[in-house]
Scaffold this active site. Structure first.
Site, mmCIF file in Angstrom:
data_model
loop_
_atom_site.group_PDB
_atom_site.id
_atom_site.type_symbol
_atom_site.label_atom_id
_atom_site.label_comp_id
_atom_site.label_asym_id
_atom_site.label_seq_id
_atom_site.Cartn_x
_atom_site.Cartn_y
_atom_site.Cartn_z
ATOM 1 N N TYR A 168 -11.016 3.576 2.292
ATOM 2 C CA TYR A 168 -10.282 2.719 3.224
ATOM 3 C C TYR A 168 -11.058 1.449 3.528
ATOM 4 C CZ TYR A 168 -7.366 6.769 4.437
ATOM 5 O OH TYR A 168 -6.515 7.829 4.417
ATOM 6 N N HIS A 210 2.062 4.563 -3.015
ATOM 7 C CA HIS A 210 1.837 6.007 -2.892
ATOM 8 C C HIS A 210 2.940 6.867 -3.505
ATOM 9 C CE1 HIS A 210 -1.776 6.247 -0.593
ATOM 10 N NE2 HIS A 210 -1.296 5.772 0.533
ATOM 11 N N ASP A 214 -5.447 7.947 -1.332
ATOM 12 C CA ASP A 214 -6.342 7.188 -0.460
ATOM 13 C C ASP A 214 -7.754 7.710 -0.662
ATOM 14 O OD1 ASP A 214 -4.457 5.524 0.934
ATOM 15 O OD2 ASP A 214 -3.814 7.282 2.061
ATOM 16 N N HIS A 217 0.850 -1.205 0.000
ATOM 17 C CA HIS A 217 0.000 0.000 0.000
ATOM 18 C C HIS A 217 0.883 1.253 0.000
ATOM 19 C CE1 HIS A 217 -3.510 2.387 1.891
ATOM 20 N NE2 HIS A 217 -2.470 3.195 1.998
ATOM 21 N N GLU A 218 1.809 1.319 0.963
ATOM 22 C CA GLU A 218 2.635 2.528 1.105
ATOM 23 C C GLU A 218 3.535 2.725 -0.113
ATOM 24 O OE1 GLU A 218 1.911 4.637 3.294
ATOM 25 O OE2 GLU A 218 0.576 3.322 4.428
HETATM 26 ZN ZN LIG Z 1 -2.407 5.324 2.131
#
Ligand SMILES: [Zn+2]
Lengths: 365, 169
Positions: free
Chosen positions: A331, A319, A328, A315-316
């Site tokens: 969520y 980005h 994002d 996920h990170e």
């Molecule tokens: Zn995020």
């Protein structure tokens, strides 16, 4: 600890000379005590802080500069053999305080809290340490209305300060040169190529080991996701997380996972353990590859599967602008699924959709 | 030191030359900023959320300035028609804690001031446009059991009409 020893008992208040307004003595007296006057460099060090309202009215103190929990700012001034020991804990971007950002102590009452110092200051090196509480801010004591009135009248606002006397601690730990060698070992790359993992924000050795496993899990997951896309499959796994197939969107997904897998296995990653927010897994600054900050929820997550340690790193990584530049938008699994149905383009720009596609739990084809 | 400077900057009074307001489902959002910023002046946005309904509500502070900083890309900014990149933090969220909800009594508002310069390049001269693009992640009526997990959230769009401001050379 039964034999707490009081090392200092008084506090002083300073009004820094920014204003013509006279400032009374601080309404709060701060005292510090340590569990013991000596520590081995390997153990956690806590200080017990007592805040006593010495005025006749309820006293307020700005919460994020108050020693009442995990450190959120460098509110202690610590020296080792007379030299400053820098604060290495979390820093937050703040907005101007409002009334809810204050703790209140009733007249004559005290508030006592135990605060860990060793997760935010390096107390492993041998020497004589002097530890004091030392903060200053406009609005420290919450005179928000008075300060607004001063502003309207064209006056400057005074800095308000609060400090304590120093508590002394002798540490019988590493020599300074040993500590440098230990730090160098901690930050050395796992493999000597460009790929590497380094740690900041005082990751314990347990957490460093978990993070190494998490990177391996993230490499495996992103490699698996890339293989799926390279094979041209567009089964339920793809459509659940990225919506209706189009060749353009499929190409976007493929390029995202090419970049995620490549960065995860060839770049030098910096993993930071200073964030304590418990409802948050992790964060990054998208313009600052490849530094990832892990927060409270990360440490309770499983290694693989939904919302796992490995998946959080995927996920990170997605980005970073140089990787996939995701945002994002939604969520959690149910919102991510809805997004794939309602807006496949946004799903391809949403970090959680990439994470869930990579985690593939429960497994789909 | 950085913190102290920020607190001083954060408490300066603003000339509220622009303010816009929009109601959305019992919650109204307002943003204000000076219409003209001189070179070097901080670009401070005042953002507030008001309960315009008849019952108390609790709002998850994430995705808004009320969280106490810029922890999501909840604004979109343009300079002279060109979108500006976001350089603040993006967070992967889990399930919130009770303390991350703000309770708003009927008529009550909460506000926060953020320095746009912490997350967007707003120093260059030009004409800037700013929109709130966030979404309230969870809005709960009085009596709901909080905190609640992500899958039980009741999200809500929040309409804050755009603002513009001018940065002087
Ligand atoms: Zn995020």
């Amino acid at each position: 600890m039964p034999h707490a020893r009081w090392l200092s008992l008084s506090a002083t208040a300073l009004a820094l000379g920014l204003s013509a307004q006279a400032h009374a003595a601080a309404p709060i007296a701060v005292s510090l005590s340590l569990d013991s006057a000596a520590a081995k460099g390997s153990e956690d060090v806590y200080v017990t802080v007592t805040l006593k309202n010495v005025s006749s009215q309820p006293a307020k103190l700005l919460r994020w500069l108050a020693p009442v929990g995990e450190l959120e700012e460098g509110i202690f001034h610590i020296t080792r053999d007379g030299k400053d020991v820098p604060y290495q804990g979390a820093h937050y971007k703040r907005v101007a305080p409002t009334a809810k950002d204050y703790i209140t102590i009733k007249p004559g009452q005290s508030l006592t809290r135990r605060v860990e110092l060793s997760n935010a200051y390096d107390l492993t090196v041998s020497g004589q340490y002097a530890i004091s509480y030392d903060v200053a801010a406009v609005n420290l004591f919450g005179d928000l209305d008075k300060n607004q009135a001063a502003l309207k009248a064209g006056q400057y606002q005074a800095m308000q300060a609060l400090d304590s006397q120093a508590a002394n601690l002798w540490v019988n730990g590493l020599s300074y040169s040993e500590s440098l060698i230990q730090k160098a070992n901690e930050t050395n790359a796992v493999t000597p190529a460009a790929f590497g993992i380094s740690f900041t924000g005082r990751c314990s050795s347990t957490r460093q080991a978990l993070l190494r496993d998490a990177v391996t899990a993230a490499q495996n997951m992103s490699n698996n996701a890339l293989s799926y896309l390279n094979a041209g499959t567009a089964g339920p796994r793809y459509t659940t997380w990225f919506g209706t197939y189009t060749s353009a969107r499929y190409a976007t997904a493929k390029s995202h996972f090419t970049n995620i897998y490549s960065a995860m296995s060839t770049q030098s990653l910096t993993l930071d353990c200073s964030c304590k927010k418990s409802g948050t897994y992790a964060y990054v600054y998208p313009t600052q590859p490849y530094k990832i900050y892990l927060c409270g929820a990360f440490w309770n997550a499983p290694m693989t599967g939904t919302d796992s340690k490995g998946g959080t790193l995927v996920h990170e990584m997605s980005h970073f602008n140089v990787v996939a530049g995701t945002d994002d938008h939604a969520y959690g699994q149910s919102s991510a699924k809805s997004l794939a149905i309602s807006s496949p383009d946004q799903a391809l720009d949403n970090a959680d959709n990439h994470e869930y596609f990579a985690e593939n739990t429960p497994a789909q084809n | 030191m950085g913190l102290k400077c920020l607190l001083v900057a954060g408490s300066l009074a603003m000339s509220m030359s622009m303010a816009v307001d929009a109601a959305s489902g019992g919650l109204s959002c307002a943003m204000s900023m000076p219409a003209v910023l001189t070179a070097g002046a901080p670009a401070e946005l005042r953002w507030s959320l008001r309960n315009t309904g008849a019952k108390p509500v609790s709002v998850l502070s994430w995705n808004t300035p009320l969280e106490g900083g810029i922890f999501a890309e909840f604004l979109s900014l343009e300079r002279d028609g060109k979108a500006l990149p976001f350089s603040g933090a993006l967070m992967k969220r889990g399930d919130p804690e009770a303390g991350e909800y703000l309770r708003l009594a009927p008529g009550q508002a909460e506000e926060a001031v953020i320095d746009l310069g912490l997350a967007w390049p707003v120093d260059a001269p030009g004409h800037y446009r700013l929109r709130y693009t966030g979404r309230l992640l969870d809005v709960a009526e009085a009596g709901a059991a909080l905190p609640r997990p992500r899958d039980a959230w009741r999200g809500q769009a929040l309409d804050c009409p755009e603002l513009s401001f001018e940065r002087r050379p």
